[in-house]
Design a protein around this motif. Structure first.
Motif, PDB file in Angstrom:
ATOM      1  N   ALA A 228       0.775  -1.182   0.111  1.00 31.95           N
ATOM      2  CA  ALA A 228       0.012   0.010   0.175  1.00 31.95           C
ATOM      3  C   ALA A 228       0.820   1.186   0.020  1.00 31.95           C
ATOM      4  O   ALA A 228       0.718   2.239  -0.747  1.00 31.95           O
ATOM      5  CB  ALA A 228      -0.613  -0.020   1.185  1.00 31.95           C
ATOM      6  N   ILE A 229       2.050   1.258   0.750  1.00 30.12           N
ATOM      7  CA  ILE A 229       2.580   2.725   0.839  1.00 30.12           C
ATOM      8  C   ILE A 229       4.126   2.545   0.081  1.00 30.12           C
ATOM      9  O   ILE A 229       4.460   3.674   0.060  1.00 30.12           O
ATOM     10  CB  ILE A 229       3.018   2.928   2.539  1.00 30.12           C
ATOM     11  CG1 ILE A 229       3.937   1.863   2.986  1.00 30.12           C
ATOM     12  CG2 ILE A 229       1.664   2.962   3.448  1.00 30.12           C
ATOM     13  CD1 ILE A 229       4.238   2.068   4.487  1.00 30.12           C
ATOM     14  N   GLY A 230       4.237   1.236  -0.292  1.00 30.54           N
ATOM     15  CA  GLY A 230       5.456   1.106  -1.166  1.00 30.54           C
ATOM     16  C   GLY A 230       6.778   1.593  -0.278  1.00 30.54           C
ATOM     17  O   GLY A 230       6.617   1.668   0.743  1.00 30.54           O
ATOM     18  N   ILE A 231       7.840   1.491  -1.076  1.00 32.13           N
ATOM     19  CA  ILE A 231       9.232   1.744  -0.271  1.00 32.13           C
ATOM     20  C   ILE A 231      10.003   3.046  -0.917  1.00 32.13           C
ATOM     21  O   ILE A 231      10.063   2.972  -2.169  1.00 32.13           O
ATOM     22  CB  ILE A 231      10.027   0.318  -0.387  1.00 32.13           C
ATOM     23  CG1 ILE A 231       9.311  -0.943   0.266  1.00 32.13           C
ATOM     24  CG2 ILE A 231      11.382   0.713   0.354  1.00 32.13           C
ATOM     25  CD1 ILE A 231       9.833  -2.098   0.030  1.00 32.13           C
ATOM     26  N   ASN A 232      10.366   3.901  -0.288  1.00 29.45           N
ATOM     27  CA  ASN A 232      10.960   5.120  -0.883  1.00 29.45           C
ATOM     28  C   ASN A 232      10.157   5.755  -1.965  1.00 29.45           C
ATOM     29  O   ASN A 232      10.680   6.268  -2.941  1.00 29.45           O
ATOM     30  CB  ASN A 232      12.166   4.782  -1.341  1.00 29.45           C
ATOM     31  CG  ASN A 232      13.373   4.047  -0.346  1.00 29.45           C
ATOM     32  OD1 ASN A 232      13.170   4.588   0.961  1.00 29.45           O
ATOM     33  ND2 ASN A 232      14.238   3.242  -0.882  1.00 29.45           N
ATOM     34  N   ALA A 233       8.811   5.516  -1.727  1.00 30.89           N
ATOM     35  CA  ALA A 233       8.141   5.864  -3.124  1.00 30.89           C
ATOM     36  C   ALA A 233       7.311   7.187  -2.758  1.00 30.89           C
ATOM     37  O   ALA A 233       7.338   8.125  -3.603  1.00 30.89           O
ATOM     38  CB  ALA A 233       7.078   4.848  -3.344  1.00 30.89           C
ATOM     39  N   ALA A 234       6.676   7.225  -1.560  1.00 31.63           N
ATOM     40  CA  ALA A 234       6.161   8.373  -1.394  1.00 31.63           C
ATOM     41  C   ALA A 234       6.558   9.155   0.233  1.00 31.63           C
ATOM     42  O   ALA A 234       7.003   8.354   0.965  1.00 31.63           O
ATOM     43  CB  ALA A 234       4.366   8.420  -1.349  1.00 31.63           C
ATOM     44  N   GLU A 235       5.640  10.099   0.732  1.00 35.51           N
ATOM     45  CA  GLU A 235       6.259  10.539   1.883  1.00 35.51           C
ATOM     46  C   GLU A 235       5.903   9.719   3.176  1.00 35.51           C
ATOM     47  O   GLU A 235       6.873   9.494   3.939  1.00 35.51           O
ATOM     48  CB  GLU A 235       5.163  11.842   2.215  1.00 35.51           C
ATOM     49  CG  GLU A 235       6.194  13.098   2.434  1.00 35.51           C
ATOM     50  CD  GLU A 235       5.656  14.240   1.165  1.00 35.51           C
ATOM     51  OE1 GLU A 235       4.708  14.831   1.557  1.00 35.51           O
ATOM     52  OE2 GLU A 235       6.388  14.369   0.350  1.00 35.51           O
TER      53      GLU A 235
ATOM     54  N   SER B  95       5.841   6.534   2.725  1.00 35.93           N
ATOM     55  CA  SER B  95       6.458   5.060   2.427  1.00 35.93           C
ATOM     56  C   SER B  95       7.434   4.472   3.628  1.00 35.93           C
ATOM     57  O   SER B  95       7.906   5.258   4.317  1.00 35.93           O
ATOM     58  CB  SER B  95       7.194   5.181   1.034  1.00 35.93           C
ATOM     59  OG  SER B  95       6.210   5.394   0.227  1.00 35.93           O
ATOM     60  N   ARG B  96       7.745   3.307   3.568  1.00 30.20           N
ATOM     61  CA  ARG B  96       8.572   2.295   4.078  1.00 30.20           C
ATOM     62  C   ARG B  96       9.996   3.442   3.562  1.00 30.20           C
ATOM     63  O   ARG B  96       9.984   3.591   2.321  1.00 30.20           O
ATOM     64  CB  ARG B  96       8.850   1.099   3.863  1.00 30.20           C
ATOM     65  CG  ARG B  96       7.708   0.415   4.432  1.00 30.20           C
ATOM     66  CD  ARG B  96       7.888  -1.050   4.349  1.00 30.20           C
ATOM     67  NE  ARG B  96       6.817  -1.934   4.734  1.00 30.20           N
ATOM     68  CZ  ARG B  96       6.177  -2.053   6.018  1.00 30.20           C
ATOM     69  NH1 ARG B  96       6.825  -1.396   6.883  1.00 30.20           N
ATOM     70  NH2 ARG B  96       5.332  -3.038   6.237  1.00 30.20           N
ATOM     71  N   VAL B  97      10.986   3.589   4.485  1.00 29.69           N
ATOM     72  CA  VAL B  97      12.008   4.009   3.931  1.00 29.69           C
ATOM     73  C   VAL B  97      13.316   3.213   4.036  1.00 29.69           C
ATOM     74  O   VAL B  97      13.387   2.365   5.198  1.00 29.69           O
ATOM     75  CB  VAL B  97      12.722   5.272   4.970  1.00 29.69           C
ATOM     76  CG1 VAL B  97      13.790   5.837   4.599  1.00 29.69           C
ATOM     77  CG2 VAL B  97      11.575   6.290   4.848  1.00 29.69           C
ATOM     78  N   ALA B  98      14.195   3.032   3.046  1.00 30.43           N
ATOM     79  CA  ALA B  98      15.245   2.120   3.217  1.00 30.43           C
ATOM     80  C   ALA B  98      16.329   2.730   2.252  1.00 30.43           C
ATOM     81  O   ALA B  98      16.262   2.648   1.228  1.00 30.43           O
ATOM     82  CB  ALA B  98      15.033   0.682   2.381  1.00 30.43           C
ATOM     83  N   GLU B  99      17.270   3.287   2.959  1.00 26.70           N
ATOM     84  CA  GLU B  99      18.353   3.982   2.171  1.00 26.70           C
ATOM     85  C   GLU B  99      19.652   3.528   2.789  1.00 26.70           C
ATOM     86  O   GLU B  99      20.069   3.579   4.071  1.00 26.70           O
ATOM     87  CB  GLU B  99      18.283   5.603   2.620  1.00 26.70           C
ATOM     88  CG  GLU B  99      19.259   6.215   1.596  1.00 26.70           C
ATOM     89  CD  GLU B  99      19.153   7.747   1.424  1.00 26.70           C
ATOM     90  OE1 GLU B  99      17.965   8.089   1.966  1.00 26.70           O
ATOM     91  OE2 GLU B  99      19.653   8.306   0.816  1.00 26.70           O
ATOM     92  N   MET B 100      20.339   3.174   1.566  1.00 28.23           N
ATOM     93  CA  MET B 100      21.686   2.700   2.110  1.00 28.23           C
ATOM     94  C   MET B 100      22.697   3.543   1.681  1.00 28.23           C
ATOM     95  O   MET B 100      22.667   4.145   0.791  1.00 28.23           O
ATOM     96  CB  MET B 100      21.976   1.220   1.229  1.00 28.23           C
ATOM     97  CG  MET B 100      23.464   0.929   1.056  1.00 28.23           C
ATOM     98  SD  MET B 100      24.309   0.254   2.414  1.00 28.23           S
ATOM     99  CE  MET B 100      25.972   0.287   2.082  1.00 28.23           C
ATOM    100  N   PRO B 101      23.529   4.489   2.769  1.00 22.42           N
ATOM    101  CA  PRO B 101      24.241   5.412   2.487  1.00 22.42           C
ATOM    102  C   PRO B 101      25.342   5.305   1.531  1.00 22.42           C
ATOM    103  O   PRO B 101      25.718   4.138   1.318  1.00 22.42           O
ATOM    104  CB  PRO B 101      24.938   5.865   3.831  1.00 22.42           C
ATOM    105  CG  PRO B 101      24.272   5.002   4.987  1.00 22.42           C
ATOM    106  CD  PRO B 101      23.582   3.918   4.066  1.00 22.42           C
ATOM    107  N   VAL B 102      25.916   6.296   0.924  1.00 21.65           N
ATOM    108  CA  VAL B 102      26.893   6.344   0.132  1.00 21.65           C
ATOM    109  C   VAL B 102      28.245   6.180   0.775  1.00 21.65           C
ATOM    110  O   VAL B 102      28.477   6.878   1.545  1.00 21.65           O
ATOM    111  CB  VAL B 102      27.003   7.627  -0.877  1.00 21.65           C
ATOM    112  CG1 VAL B 102      28.385   7.400  -1.980  1.00 21.65           C
ATOM    113  CG2 VAL B 102      25.865   7.789  -1.690  1.00 21.65           C
TER     114      VAL B 102
END
Ligand code: HEM
Ligand code: HEM
Ligand SMILES: [Ca+2]
Ligand SMILES: [Ca+2]
Ligand SMILES: [Cu+2]
Lengths: 522, 299, 243
Positions: free
Chosen positions: B173-180, B182-189
């Motif tokens: 429903a909310i997606g990942i990293n898609a909308a405000e 959303s679930r957040v999954a960020e692998m830093p640089v």
């Protein structure tokens, strides 16, 4: 003009097209200069002969474009079965080659055949020589320059993406100029005719010339981004653009692929069959019916879309009414063969024309049927449309062209028959079989596709994903490519046969095939 | 066939001579013209054509009366049936939707366990779910949910976010990293790390799933220092804890060194669209149930 | 009587020409002219936004490659299409489209509601090699879209469209090239100017995954992601019925 285009060009497409025009122009100047320079003293008997040089050239161009268009068609068909079959070059990609096929085959093959035969028919039915020696050449060569610009433009990515009118603005303008000249020439020659009445074939050719001009101009009005660049924007937008596009698109079918070729049919069929046209009165009904009704029906390409419903209703109802004049012409053609059925059996050339008339009847029936809104809800966007298109174009347009060519070429060569009469028979069966395989495969494909898209199960859920419908097409796409290849083989045989025939030309007996040098009728 | 006696009365007869040749085959006369050898017969107008024309015209008139048809300047005739394309579309959609709602409503407030144990309902629902999956999800996750580079497999028992239907439904429903929201999954640089260090890390991480990573290597040290905060000690984290576990097979991008090096250099921000705008809550739940059964369906 | 009239008409070439033009004009006039005057056909939704320069460049590439030969952008008003693709298309949605790209053949699926359906990364992977992500696909591969985007034609393009009535102002035209770069380079220097000129509805992302290069891929993906997002009109027209 070519020089100006090449020199001022701001992009590569314009530069190449300018260069093409320049080279062609220079070539012609030298040729013409040469002819004028060492021309033998003007032949006083010229007026006693028809001017068939342009027709001969036009027939060659017809065959050349047949090769281009059909090879592109077979290739494009193959790509839908083997998407990887193409090298990863932009110019060989499906989306760029498809308009090469449609433009190459409709305008290149169909258009050259129409212009070439119109000169032949116009002179013979008027018993008068073409009114001018130069302009037929300018028309034909100019027209082929348009086709070449269009097709090479698509390969390089220059397109207005309006179906059947993809050529960019400068090519469009050039075509208008060529067309005005064509019309003028037609009218001037017609004015020299010996018989006061104008023959039906010429009504159709005239309708073709006039209405195509009207459609072409309105649909292609565009604002170039720069006078030195190939890119332009159509002035029409959205729903108005859609209606104008299909008003054009449908009537490209009507006045290019139908009216013009009916003109061809009305001359070559009676000539080859040695029979009078079955009914003059029916000719009148079908001609005016076609001219008046056809122009209304473009909106049947936009059923259930955002085009307002009322226009769709008009398109649907006029399409149904259109069936009557369409069948009247097909019936008139077939009834003309009364008393010549023996010839139809024995003469493959006449059989080409007979089959053309039958497919004309078939595809117009199918067209009127597809134009009914609920039917169209199933067929639209599917390969059924493509099947309908090719039952019209392969079965009707291409067959009548081949019939005309096989009538005309031996006559031009001063012979009784083609050089290889047996090859005509082969071509005929390859063409018929190829058409049937193509069309039947596409009917199946289209109906399958349409049904899969709309299928609901008992629980109110869509039954198939889109991709399943794509996968279901594979066997049909393979069959279509094979049918197309058969058709292409036939056309190659025809080209070789024409070459052999014209090489074996004899001197012509002009006793019965010459202008009447009498008072003009008008 | 009747013929008027005076040929001059006949349109089609040559007005000068009245001459009309009779065609021996059909018995009709010609119009008297000759165009380089072509002639025409003066065959009377076939009645059947006139009748056909009339019939199609009647059909057209009826259609014009019933349907929207003729423009009147700034408006158009609506037709007796008063049809409107937009309303017909909505009604048509409503009709199939009503059939569907017969079972689909059960999915609006999901008790997944109960739904799953109702074989009749599942028989109705699963074909619909399969089609929804094929048209919307298969592009990324594969026709059978096997995933691909950049897109996680859904047919294994290893989940990034959890395999409970409720969790899966939330993900869809909310997606990942898609909308405000959303679930957040960020692998830093980690491009600021020395290339040699990144190489050491990659070697270490690539060995993790196989259970072969030595705990005392430079890579392990670097990992503890930079990565464990998210991926957990020894890489056993989980996305619920902030970052995916690196020790199982639930892989998004790949477990070879080259891919891991790319991950470190560029970072990652996987994108799974949010479907709550495109699908109804019931459809999302339906898909969640479908997805959560994919591991069982796998041969 | 009619026959006799015709009998005389066919002796006059100019008469024939006139009659043909007359007969062939009526239908077009009756069907086309009212499309410019009937109120409900010409209205433009208040929230309709024109394409940004980058999206417009993408549209040109979409046309250049002939995507329209296989993809429609017109959800017909039929239940199954609404079900599969989303709200049926309205005329007003393409009011700014010169030319419209409704299409006439669906070898591939309709794209009118594509924006947001997939990620940029998927679009890039799919365009580069469709069979890498959809093994059964028959769509051609477009690996050459990774070449740099030529932006030099954009100001002229916007200016031409503005002359045709699109709401592009002077600043948008002058800044077209910069805005194209800015839209594909989030957090870059041009961001503020881009937002000022084009508002905050267009998305700004490194569409091809690399913010440092502006490629044709950036443009195509930006365009594809904009499809169906230029106005809410269709969704509103179908409120409560469509998914
Ligand atoms: C009474 C005569 C005819 C009628 C009423 C008619 C009607 C139609 C209809 C309803 C369509 C499908 C539109 C759609 O769903 O997209 C169509 C497509 C087409 N027809 Fe016909 N047709 C007729 C005759 C012909 C003939 C004789 C030819 C060819 C020589 C032809 C060539 C085409 C072509 C090329 C298309 C495809 C247009 C496109 O989508 O690109 N039609 N026609
Ligand atoms: C060698 C025989 C031919 C083959 C193999 C062939 C193949 C094809 C293919 C594969 C397409 C594209 C269909 C699609 O997009 O799915 C096509 C479209 C088309 N072809 Fe042909 N073709 C042949 C001959 C012709 C001829 C002789 C004509 C006209 C005189 C013609 C006119 C068209 C037209 C008008 C379309 C566009 C149809 C549409 O947009 O709906 N084709 N053809
Ligand atoms: Ca054009
Ligand atoms: Ca088409
Ligand atoms: Cu049509």
């Amino acid at each position: 003009m070519g020089l100006a285009m090449a020199a001022l060009a701001r992009d590569s497409v314009m530069a190449l097209h300018g260069t093409m025009a320049l080279v062609l122009g220079l070539g012609l100047v030298f040729r013409l200069g040469g002819v004028l320079y060492d021309a033998p003293p003007a032949d006083p008997d010229r007026v006693l002969r028809y001017d068939d040089g342009p027709t001969r050239f036009g027939i060659w161009m017809t065959l050349a474009w047949a090769m281009v268009g059909m090879v592109a068609g077979v290739w494009v068909a193959a790509l839908l079965y083997w998407p990887e079959a193409t090298p990863p070059w932009p110019a060989t990609s499906f989306g760029r080659l498809r308009p090469v096929h449609t433009t190459g085959i409709i305008f290149g093959f169909g258009g050259n055949a129409l212009i070439a035969t119109s000169f032949w028919v116009l002179q013979r039915t008027s018993r008068a020589r073409l009114a001018d020696a130069l302009s037929p050449w300018v028309v034909l060569i100019g027209y082929n320059l348009f086709c070449a610009w269009a097709v090479t433009g698509y390969l390089m990515g220059a397109t207005q993406s309006k179906e059947y009118a993809e050529a960019e603005w400068y090519a469009d303008l050039w075509l208008v100029a060529v067309w005005v000249l064509y019309f003028t020439l037609y009218m001037r020659t017609l004015a020299r005719r010996a018989e006061p009445h104008i023959y039906v074939a010429n009504w159709y050719y005239l309708a073709f010339i006039l209405v195509v001009a009207m459609l072409h101009i309105v649909n292609n009005i565009a604002l170039p981004v720069s006078w030195a660049g190939s890119k332009s924007y159509t002035v029409w937008a959205g729903v108005q653009d859609a209606m104008i596009q299909w008003w054009y698109g449908h009537n490209a079918v009507a006045f290019f692929l139908t009216a013009g070729f009916l003109g061809m049919l009305y001359y070559f069929l009676p000539v080859r069959a040695g029979r009078p046209i079955w009914s003059y009165r029916l000719s009148i009904l079908s001609f005016w019916g076609i001219v008046f009704f056809y122009i209304w029906v473009g909106s049947h390409h936009l059923h259930y879309t955002a085009l307002p419903y009322w226009v769709q209703t008009l398109g649907m109802t006029f399409s149904v009414m259109l069936l009557v004049p369409s069948w009247a012409s097909a019936g008139n053609a077939i009834a003309t063969l009364n008393g010549a059925w023996g010839k139809v059996r024995d003469d493959a050339t006449l059989r080409f024309m007979f089959v053309a008339a039958v497919f004309y009847g078939l595809s117009t029936f199918e067209g009127s049927f597809l134009a009914i809104r609920p039917v169209n809800s199933l067929s639209h966007y599917t390969d059924w449309t493509v099947g309908h298109v090719h039952s019209g174009t392969l079965g009707w347009v291409a067959m009548i062209i081949f019939g005309a060519i096989y009538t005309l070429v031996p006559q031009m060569a001063g012979r009784e028959t083609m050089a290889w009469p047996k090859a005509v028979e082969w071509h005929f069966w390859l063409a018929v079989l190829g058409t049937l395989v193509y069309v039947i495969a596409m009917w199946n494909a289209g109906i399958t596709q349409g049904l899969m898209w709309r299928a609901y199960d008992a629980n109110g859920a869509l039954s198939y994903s889109f991709l399943e419908s794509v996968q279901a097409m594979a066997p049909y796409y393979l069959l279509r490519a094979m049918g197309g290849a058969m058709f292409l083989t036939g056309a190659v045989i025809c080209t070789l046969n024409c070459r052999a025939t014209l090489r074996a030309s004899r001197s012509r007996d002009l006793q019965n095939d010459r202008p009447l040098v009498a008072q003009a009728a008008e | 066939m009747t013929r008027t006696s005076d040929p001059h009365d006949l349109p089609g007869a040559d007005p000068h001579t009245g001459n009309r040749l009779i065609d021996p085959v059909t018995g009709y006369d010609t119009t008297g013209h000759d165009w380089g050898g072509i002639q025409e017969l003066n065959t009377p107008f076939p009645k059947i054509a006139a009748i056909a024309l009339l019939l199609t015209f009647i059909y057209a008139v009826i259609a014009w009366i019933l349907l929207p048809a003729w423009p009147t300047g700034r408006d158009y005739t609506r037709g007796l049936w008063g049809l409107d394309q937009g309303r017909m579309a909505r009604d048509g959609y409503q009709a199939v939707d009503t059939v569907r709602q017969g079972w689909l409503t059960h999915f609006t407030t999901p008790d997944f366990a109960a739904l799953k144990s109702d074989p009749l309902l599942m028989a109705q629902a699963m074909p619909a779910a399969a089609r929804l999956f094929a048209d919307n999800c298969a592009a990324c996750h594969g026709a059978a949910g096997a995933g691909g580079p950049g897109f996680p497999a859904l047919d294994d028992a290893d989940w990034l976010w959890g395999g409970e239907p409720e969790t899966v439904a939330e993900t869809i429903a909310i997606g990942i990293n898609a909308a405000e929201d959303s679930r957040v999954a960020e692998m830093p640089v980690f491009d600021w790390l020395e290339p040699a260090d990144r190489q050491a890390l990659a070697t270490h991480v690539a060995a993790l799933p196989k259970g072969e990573a030595p705990a005392d290597s430079p890579g392990a040290a670097l990992f503890a220092e930079n990565c464990a905060s998210c991926h957990g000690d020894g890489g056993t984290g989980g996305l619920m804890a902030g970052a995916p576990s690196l020790t199982d097979d639930a892989v998004i991008y790949g477990q070879d060194e080259a891919t891991i090096l790319t991950t470190l250099k560029q970072g990652r921000r996987g994108f799974m669209p949010a479907w709550n705008q495109r699908l109804t809550p019931a459809e999302v739940n339906l898909l969640a149930l479908y997805v959560s059964t994919l591991p069982e369906a796998k041969p | 009587m009619v026959l006799r009239l015709h009998y005389n008409l066919e002796k006059l070439s100019m008469g024939l020409v006139g009659a043909i033009i007359l007969a062939a004009s009526v239908g077009g006039l009756v069907e086309i002219a009212p499309l410019f005057t009937i109120d409900e056909t010409v209205e433009i939704p208040a929230d309709l936004r024109p394409l940004t320069p980058l999206e417009l460049a993408g549209r040109e590439i979409y046309m250049r490659e002939g995507c329209y030969a296989c993809h429609s952008q017109m959800v017909r008003s039929l239940a199954d299409e609404i079900d599969r693709y989303g709200p049926y298309s309205l005329a007003s949605e393409s009011a700014y489209d010169h030319p419209m790209l409704w299409g006439s053949k669906r070898t591939g699926p309709d794209l009118a509601r594509l924006g947001g359906k997939y990620s940029d990364a998927w679009q890039v992977a799919h365009l580069t090699d469709p069979r890498a992500v959809v093994p059964a696909s028959i769509m051609p591969a477009y690996p050459w879209l990774m070449q740099p985007l030529d932006t030099s034609g954009l100001p002229g393009a916007l200016a031409t469209l503005a002359r045709l009535g699109l709401p592009y102002d002077e600043a948008m035209i002058a800044g077209a090239e910069a805005d194209a770069r800015a839209q594909a380079a989030p957090d870059g220097a041009g961001t503020d100017a881009f937002r000022e000129r084009h508002g905050d509805r267009p998305v700004q992302r490194a569409f091809d995954g690399d913010p440092s290069r502006l490629t044709e891929m950036d443009a195509v993906v930006a365009y594809l992601q904009s499809l169906g997002t230029q106005t809410e009109a269709a969704r509103l027209a179908q409120e409560g019925t469509a998914p």
